[in-house]
Write an enzyme that holds these catalytic residues in place. Structure first.
Site, PDB file in Angstrom:
ATOM      1  N   GLY A 199      -6.131  -7.330  -7.005  1.00 25.38           N
ATOM      2  CA  GLY A 199      -5.569  -6.824  -5.765  1.00 25.38           C
ATOM      3  C   GLY A 199      -5.574  -7.885  -4.686  1.00 25.38           C
ATOM      4  O   GLY A 199      -5.769  -7.583  -3.505  1.00 25.38           O
ATOM      5  N   ASP A 222      -2.148  -9.083  -8.919  1.00 26.95           N
ATOM      6  CA  ASP A 222      -1.693  -7.947  -8.123  1.00 26.95           C
ATOM      7  C   ASP A 222      -0.402  -7.421  -8.733  1.00 26.95           C
ATOM      8  O   ASP A 222       0.080  -7.948  -9.743  1.00 26.95           O
ATOM      9  CB  ASP A 222      -1.473  -8.358  -6.655  1.00 26.95           C
ATOM     10  N   ASP A 242      -1.061  -4.475 -13.629  1.00 26.74           N
ATOM     11  CA  ASP A 242      -1.634  -3.238 -13.092  1.00 26.74           C
ATOM     12  C   ASP A 242      -3.103  -3.184 -13.474  1.00 26.74           C
ATOM     13  O   ASP A 242      -3.449  -3.179 -14.661  1.00 26.74           O
ATOM     14  CB  ASP A 242      -0.889  -2.031 -13.673  1.00 26.74           C
ATOM     15  N   MET A 243      -3.988  -3.134 -12.493  1.00 27.93           N
ATOM     16  CA  MET A 243      -5.427  -3.147 -12.756  1.00 27.93           C
ATOM     17  C   MET A 243      -5.888  -1.915 -13.520  1.00 27.93           C
ATOM     18  O   MET A 243      -6.972  -1.914 -14.105  1.00 27.93           O
ATOM     19  CB  MET A 243      -6.204  -3.257 -11.447  1.00 27.93           C
ATOM     20  N   HIS A 260     -12.117   0.894  -2.088  1.00 29.59           N
ATOM     21  CA  HIS A 260     -12.156   1.930  -1.050  1.00 29.59           C
ATOM     22  C   HIS A 260     -10.837   2.704  -0.953  1.00 29.59           C
ATOM     23  O   HIS A 260     -10.786   3.754  -0.314  1.00 29.59           O
ATOM     24  CB  HIS A 260     -12.553   1.338   0.311  1.00 29.59           C
ATOM     25  N   GLU A 289     -16.941  -5.005   0.242  1.00 29.31           N
ATOM     26  CA  GLU A 289     -16.542  -3.705   0.787  1.00 29.31           C
ATOM     27  C   GLU A 289     -17.563  -3.248   1.825  1.00 29.31           C
ATOM     28  O   GLU A 289     -18.690  -3.743   1.878  1.00 29.31           O
ATOM     29  CB  GLU A 289     -16.487  -2.654  -0.336  1.00 29.31           C
ATOM     30  N   GLU A 319     -14.834   5.170   2.382  1.00 33.75           N
ATOM     31  CA  GLU A 319     -15.906   4.191   2.459  1.00 33.75           C
ATOM     32  C   GLU A 319     -17.168   4.857   1.926  1.00 33.75           C
ATOM     33  O   GLU A 319     -17.394   6.049   2.150  1.00 33.75           O
ATOM     34  CB  GLU A 319     -16.106   3.721   3.897  1.00 33.75           C
TER      35      GLU A 319
END
Length: 353
Positions: A199, A222, A242-243, A260, A289, A319
């Site tokens: 990403g 990504d 695509d992850m 998140h 994060e 979060e």
């Protein structure tokens, strides 16, 4: 026998007056964002950056090409909010100069956040906030989807202009966060030969990591429409995919502000793909994060605001507290993790198979 407990709210005159003063911050809470956006669009921070001395109202109005009275009102507001400052030019005249805040709003500044302001203040990103209550009540699966007919990523793929806004904004955040990671815990990148940024957007994060750690070969991973417009960079390979299907193999996976966006089930799936991509004995996943905490620290409010952004802009994103992070790591098959705070609202979490 039930005992009824009554709690009386006794409010002093001072508390009532304070509340009446405070409520206006919520009535007109959008105003600072809107006026800062106006300043960026008018190019005011850049004009000050390229001006050797404090600039007078007349000079600033001339450079922008706008009436002085209107500009005066804008600048008066921004000075009140300490975005700019007034500096004496002579005994009878003052000019405007930068503050640490306004320096973050220059277009090409090293730590510029201008593009992030422009993204979050755009009509596309503001509109879903009007459906937040419906989202909370379960009437809408996604405030963004109910507003725009698609999720953030689908909308961006179909709208290149908005996709660029997102990429530019994420690059802003990457510059701040990666700098804080390298400064606060550079050891996370030692002894790594390859790092895949899942990403990674336009590759800003990896460019900064490779520049600071030139022994690393980076893979910026990504969606195809994102990496197709990513600029070339020595030491960084752009790979589309695509992850949720796979993650390119590397010594370590770098995930910054990705998890998140998703619910626990999706995070567990992504992390399992990351676990498959790294060596079982020496590999790790580096997660940058927010960690929501109860105790006070300088970025606590940012994490809580970001949580509201996730609620408005994603179907399941949030979060997480450290307990919530621990749950997804365990369910994804990881054995241990460490956390470290840095000089940013994010923390660095190293997760090991």
């Amino acid at each position: 026998m039930d005992t009824e407990i009554k709690v009386e709210n006794i409010i002093s005159k001072e508390e009532e007056a304070s509340a009446q003063q405070e409520i206006w911050k919520f009535v007109f809470g959008f105003t600072p964002m809107a006026v800062v956006k106006c300043a960026i669009e008018l190019g005011i921070p850049d004009i000050l950056e390229n001006h050797d001395t404090p600039i007078t109202l007349a000079e600033l109005a001339s450079k922008i090409g706008c009436p002085m009275p209107m500009l005066h009102r804008i600048m008066r507001f921004l000075v009140q909010y300490k975005i700019f400052q007034e500096v004496a030019v002579s005994e009878t005249c003052f000019g405007y100069a930068h503050t640490p805040l306004s320096q973050l709003l220059t277009t090409h500044g090293k730590l510029s956040m201008a593009d992030f302001v422009l993204l979050e203040s755009s009509p596309v990103m503001l509109a879903p906030w009007h459906k937040l209550s419906a989202r909370v009540l379960g009437k809408e699966g996604s405030a963004f989807g109910a507003t725009h007919g698609d999720d953030v990523w689908g909308f961006a793929a179909a709208n290149p202009g908005h996709s660029k806004l997102i990429d530019d904004a994420m690059a802003c955040d990457a510059r701040l966060a990666v700098g804080a990671v390298i400064e606060g815990c550079p050891e996370v990148f030692r002894q790594l030969r390859t790092v895949v940024d899942v990403g990674g957007g336009d590759g800003t994060a990896l460019r900064l990591i490779v520049a600071a750690c030139p022994w690393i070969n980076g893979i910026n991973f990504d969606l195809p429409h994102v990496v197709s417009v990513a600029p070339a960079c020595m030491g960084v390979e752009h790979v589309g995919g695509d992850m949720f299907d796979h993650v390119p193999k590397a010594d370590a996976v770098y995930l910054m502000k990705v998890l998140h966006d998703w619910g626990d089930e999706e995070c567990i799936h992504i992390l399992r793909k990351c676990r498959e991509a790294i060596p079982h004995d020496t590999g790790k996943v580096i997660i940058v994060e927010a960690v929501v905490v109860q105790e006070d620290h300088q970025f606590k409010d940012v994490a809580l605001m970001m949580d509201m952004v996730m609620m408005a802009h994603t179907p399941k994103g949030k979060e997480r507290t450290l307990k919530e992070w621990s749950y997804v790591f365990h369910e994804a098959g990881f054995s241990r993790y460490t956390t470290k705070r840095i000089r940013a609202y994010q923390s660095v979490i190293e997760v090991y198979p």
